[in-house]
Motif scaffolding. Structure first.
Motif, PDB file in Angstrom:
ATOM      1  N   GLY A  57     -16.206   6.439  15.874  1.00  0.00           N
ATOM      2  CA  GLY A  57     -15.684   5.497  16.909  1.00  0.00           C
ATOM      3  C   GLY A  57     -15.735   4.167  16.856  1.00  0.00           C
ATOM      4  N   THR A  58     -16.630   3.881  15.467  1.00  0.00           N
ATOM      5  CA  THR A  58     -17.523   2.784  15.271  1.00  0.00           C
ATOM      6  C   THR A  58     -16.915   1.741  14.344  1.00  0.00           C
ATOM      7  OG1 THR A  58     -19.480   1.115  15.901  1.00  0.00           O
ATOM      8  CG2 THR A  58     -19.255   3.270  14.775  1.00  0.00           C
ATOM      9  N   SER A  59     -17.592   0.674  14.002  1.00  0.00           N
ATOM     10  CA  SER A  59     -17.496   0.243  12.076  1.00  0.00           C
ATOM     11  C   SER A  59     -19.090  -0.615  12.017  1.00  0.00           C
ATOM     12  CB  SER A  59     -16.555  -0.675  12.613  1.00  0.00           C
ATOM     13  OG  SER A  59     -16.705  -1.944  13.645  1.00  0.00           O
ATOM     14  N   ARG A  60     -18.978  -0.939  11.388  1.00  0.00           N
ATOM     15  CA  ARG A  60     -20.336  -1.583  10.680  1.00  0.00           C
ATOM     16  C   ARG A  60     -20.408  -2.855  11.184  1.00  0.00           C
ATOM     17  NH1 ARG A  60     -20.964  -1.140   3.560  1.00  0.00           N
ATOM     18  NH2 ARG A  60     -19.499   0.165   3.745  1.00  0.00           N
ATOM     19  N   ALA A  61     -19.058  -3.537  12.068  1.00  0.00           N
ATOM     20  CA  ALA A  61     -19.834  -4.360  12.351  1.00  0.00           C
ATOM     21  C   ALA A  61     -20.313  -4.883  13.684  1.00  0.00           C
ATOM     22  CB  ALA A  61     -18.332  -5.423  12.622  1.00  0.00           C
ATOM     23  N   GLU A  62     -20.228  -3.096  14.494  1.00  0.00           N
ATOM     24  CA  GLU A  62     -21.546  -2.925  15.196  1.00  0.00           C
ATOM     25  C   GLU A  62     -22.812  -2.540  15.232  1.00  0.00           C
ATOM     26  OE1 GLU A  62     -18.620  -1.158  19.199  1.00  0.00           O
ATOM     27  OE2 GLU A  62     -17.421  -0.503  17.029  1.00  0.00           O
ATOM     28  N   LEU A  63     -22.704  -2.156  14.262  1.00  0.00           N
ATOM     29  CA  LEU A  63     -24.132  -1.093  13.418  1.00  0.00           C
ATOM     30  C   LEU A  63     -25.364  -2.421  13.760  1.00  0.00           C
ATOM     31  CD1 LEU A  63     -23.439   0.238  10.013  1.00  0.00           C
ATOM     32  CD2 LEU A  63     -23.783   1.339  12.606  1.00  0.00           C
ATOM     33  N   THR A  64     -26.273  -2.038  14.456  1.00  0.00           N
ATOM     34  CA  THR A  64     -27.468  -3.160  14.652  1.00  0.00           C
ATOM     35  C   THR A  64     -28.913  -2.471  13.873  1.00  0.00           C
ATOM     36  OG1 THR A  64     -28.370  -1.252  16.766  1.00  0.00           O
ATOM     37  CG2 THR A  64     -26.520  -3.550  17.316  1.00  0.00           C
ATOM     38  N   GLY A  65     -28.392  -1.355  13.697  1.00  0.00           N
ATOM     39  CA  GLY A  65     -29.788  -1.192  12.663  1.00  0.00           C
ATOM     40  C   GLY A  65     -29.721   0.183  11.693  1.00  0.00           C
ATOM     41  N   VAL A  66     -30.278  -0.134  10.416  1.00  0.00           N
ATOM     42  CA  VAL A  66     -30.680   1.298   9.221  1.00  0.00           C
ATOM     43  C   VAL A  66     -31.464   1.734   8.964  1.00  0.00           C
ATOM     44  CG1 VAL A  66     -29.060   1.560   7.134  1.00  0.00           C
ATOM     45  CG2 VAL A  66     -28.049  -0.582   8.292  1.00  0.00           C
ATOM     46  N   VAL A  67     -31.536   3.013   8.751  1.00  0.00           N
ATOM     47  CA  VAL A  67     -32.476   3.882   9.262  1.00  0.00           C
ATOM     48  C   VAL A  67     -32.470   4.793   8.233  1.00  0.00           C
ATOM     49  CG1 VAL A  67     -33.806   5.734  10.718  1.00  0.00           C
ATOM     50  CG2 VAL A  67     -33.148   3.983  11.847  1.00  0.00           C
ATOM     51  N   VAL A  68     -33.153   4.753   7.277  1.00  0.00           N
ATOM     52  CA  VAL A  68     -33.233   5.777   5.599  1.00  0.00           C
ATOM     53  C   VAL A  68     -34.511   7.086   5.559  1.00  0.00           C
ATOM     54  CG1 VAL A  68     -33.830   3.916   4.308  1.00  0.00           C
ATOM     55  CG2 VAL A  68     -33.135   5.521   3.318  1.00  0.00           C
ATOM     56  N   HIS A 196     -30.521  14.184  12.796  1.00  0.00           N
ATOM     57  CA  HIS A 196     -32.884  13.722  13.141  1.00  0.00           C
ATOM     58  C   HIS A 196     -33.403  12.695  12.503  1.00  0.00           C
ATOM     59  CE1 HIS A 196     -32.372  18.129  15.227  1.00  0.00           C
ATOM     60  NE2 HIS A 196     -31.363  17.683  14.578  1.00  0.00           N
ATOM     61  N   LEU A 197     -33.336  12.498  11.723  1.00  0.00           N
ATOM     62  CA  LEU A 197     -33.815  11.367  11.230  1.00  0.00           C
ATOM     63  C   LEU A 197     -33.929  10.259  11.675  1.00  0.00           C
ATOM     64  CD1 LEU A 197     -34.883   9.971   8.037  1.00  0.00           C
ATOM     65  CD2 LEU A 197     -32.745   8.629   7.970  1.00  0.00           C
ATOM     66  N   LEU A 198     -32.379   9.890  12.590  1.00  0.00           N
ATOM     67  CA  LEU A 198     -32.708   9.077  13.817  1.00  0.00           C
ATOM     68  C   LEU A 198     -33.445   9.542  15.292  1.00  0.00           C
ATOM     69  CD1 LEU A 198     -28.650   8.030  13.169  1.00  0.00           C
ATOM     70  CD2 LEU A 198     -30.652   7.112  12.422  1.00  0.00           C
ATOM     71  N   LEU A 199     -33.556  10.592  14.909  1.00  0.00           N
ATOM     72  CA  LEU A 199     -34.285  10.888  16.748  1.00  0.00           C
ATOM     73  C   LEU A 199     -36.152  10.710  16.362  1.00  0.00           C
ATOM     74  CD1 LEU A 199     -32.155  14.046  17.895  1.00  0.00           C
ATOM     75  CD2 LEU A 199     -32.085  11.742  18.868  1.00  0.00           C
ATOM     76  N   ALA A 200     -35.792  11.152  14.983  1.00  0.00           N
ATOM     77  CA  ALA A 200     -37.576  11.257  14.755  1.00  0.00           C
ATOM     78  C   ALA A 200     -37.824   9.719  14.430  1.00  0.00           C
ATOM     79  CB  ALA A 200     -37.720  12.004  13.097  1.00  0.00           C
ATOM     80  N   ALA A 201     -37.384   8.968  13.914  1.00  0.00           N
ATOM     81  CA  ALA A 201     -37.429   7.158  13.735  1.00  0.00           C
ATOM     82  C   ALA A 201     -37.372   7.073  15.355  1.00  0.00           C
ATOM     83  CB  ALA A 201     -36.721   6.916  13.262  1.00  0.00           C
ATOM     84  N   ALA A 202     -36.649   7.457  16.181  1.00  0.00           N
ATOM     85  CA  ALA A 202     -36.870   6.561  17.112  1.00  0.00           C
ATOM     86  C   ALA A 202     -38.329   7.000  17.929  1.00  0.00           C
ATOM     87  CB  ALA A 202     -35.670   7.152  18.513  1.00  0.00           C
ATOM     88  N   ALA A 203     -38.629   8.470  17.623  1.00  0.00           N
ATOM     89  CA  ALA A 203     -40.242   8.984  18.383  1.00  0.00           C
ATOM     90  C   ALA A 203     -41.156   8.241  17.816  1.00  0.00           C
ATOM     91  CB  ALA A 203     -39.771  10.695  17.820  1.00  0.00           C
ATOM     92  N   LEU A 204     -40.914   8.236  16.821  1.00  0.00           N
ATOM     93  CA  LEU A 204     -42.240   7.279  15.479  1.00  0.00           C
ATOM     94  C   LEU A 204     -42.350   5.988  16.754  1.00  0.00           C
ATOM     95  CD1 LEU A 204     -41.400   8.789  12.369  1.00  0.00           C
ATOM     96  CD2 LEU A 204     -43.542   9.845  13.876  1.00  0.00           C
ATOM     97  N   SER A 205     -41.311   5.017  16.108  1.00  0.00           N
ATOM     98  CA  SER A 205     -41.123   3.800  17.155  1.00  0.00           C
ATOM     99  C   SER A 205     -42.002   3.901  18.094  1.00  0.00           C
ATOM    100  CB  SER A 205     -39.737   3.557  16.462  1.00  0.00           C
ATOM    101  OG  SER A 205     -39.567   2.325  17.251  1.00  0.00           O
ATOM    102  N   ALA A 206     -41.175   4.775  19.212  1.00  0.00           N
ATOM    103  CA  ALA A 206     -41.857   4.904  20.622  1.00  0.00           C
ATOM    104  C   ALA A 206     -43.401   4.686  20.842  1.00  0.00           C
ATOM    105  CB  ALA A 206     -40.918   5.818  21.576  1.00  0.00           C
ATOM    106  N   ARG A 207     -43.833   5.380  19.548  1.00  0.00           N
ATOM    107  CA  ARG A 207     -45.323   5.115  19.139  1.00  0.00           C
ATOM    108  C   ARG A 207     -46.219   4.299  18.625  1.00  0.00           C
ATOM    109  NH1 ARG A 207     -45.039  11.353  17.558  1.00  0.00           N
ATOM    110  NH2 ARG A 207     -45.643  10.636  16.007  1.00  0.00           N
ATOM    111  N   GLY A 208     -45.429   3.886  18.499  1.00  0.00           N
ATOM    112  CA  GLY A 208     -45.822   2.204  18.261  1.00  0.00           C
ATOM    113  C   GLY A 208     -46.086   2.288  15.955  1.00  0.00           C
ATOM    114  N   GLU A 209     -45.631   3.229  15.371  1.00  0.00           N
ATOM    115  CA  GLU A 209     -45.451   3.489  14.033  1.00  0.00           C
ATOM    116  C   GLU A 209     -45.367   2.695  12.883  1.00  0.00           C
ATOM    117  OE1 GLU A 209     -46.074   7.387  12.263  1.00  0.00           O
ATOM    118  OE2 GLU A 209     -47.170   8.068  14.218  1.00  0.00           O
TER     119      GLU A 209
END
Length: 236
Positions: A57-68, A196-209
């Protein structure tokens, strides 16, 4: 709003509400779509992105980040995901983050077994690397729920790493399906789920990686190589 893309094996796309702010709050995954056909990455990725955005229910215009996902994986398929993610982030002017696809699969495997204090708490990941080898890495979940890598990503023959990987509580990935006698799977997880790529990225980011690199993880040289000497047209 975050967009996740992984093309290390299958093509998987996810959209989640949230951001990689480092405050530890996991994003809310709204939609995930995957295509498991091999050698179709360039054909299916962009339509899959549009379908996933629409389902969320969203669009490209609402994206604030891309994780790859950075792989490891086949050269061409991995390149399709990385180039698409970089292009979208640049055009939209949003942040771009990268992490190992093995990290995402480890997160996915352990998430299927909530930490109840009695394990499982270790996971080995083995992905098909072709040439009768596997890409592999090992992880451990601590009592606080944090997942850390205990062995860095590498490539090897299945027999050379079987003892290390089968010593883990869980063993997942496409390599287990190819070499079941050496690498018996504990769960039927073959490809990365971009949620899970997004969730793993959030966990790593929270640890300052540091997740700023989006360089591909090939782990070995490509099959093609430059000739070392010019060949004579006369055969001499």
């Amino acid at each position: 709003m975050l967009l996740g893309i992984d093309t290390s094996g299958a093509v998987s796309v996810a959209v989640a509400r949230g951001a990689l702010t480092g405050d530890g709050a996991p994003p809310e995954v709204l939609a995930v779509r995957s295509d498991t056909r091999s050698r179709h990455h360039d054909e299916v990725l962009l339509p899959l992105i549009e379908q996933t955005l629409e389902e969320a229910g969203t669009s490209r215009a609402e994206l604030t980040g891309v994780v790859v996902g950075r792989g490891p994986g086949p050269f061409t398929g991995l390149r399709v995901g990385l180039v698409s993610a970089r292009s979208m982030a640049a055009v939209l002017g949003v942040s771009l983050h990268g992490l190992s696809s093995l990290d995402a699969l480890a997160h996915q495997a352990l998430a299927a077994h909530p930490d109840g204090g009695e394990g499982p708490d270790s996971v080995g990941v083995a992905l098909d690397a072709r040439r009768r080898e596997v890409y592999h890495a090992r992880y451990r979940r601590d009592p606080a729920g944090a997942i850390t890598r205990t062995a860095e990503p590498a490539v090897a023959a299945p027999a050379d790493v079987a003892d290390l990987l089968t010593a883990c509580d869980l063993l997942v990935g496409s390599g287990t399906a190819l070499y079941p006698e050496l690498l018996p799977a504990t769960d039927e997880l073959v490809h990365v789920d971009a949620g899970h790529l997004l969730l793993a990225a959030a966990a790593l980011s929270a640890r300052g990686e540091d997740l700023t690199s989006t360089e591909p993880m090939y782990l070995r040289e490509p099959d093609a190589a430059k000739p070392t000497a010019r060949k004579s047209a006369l055969g001499r």
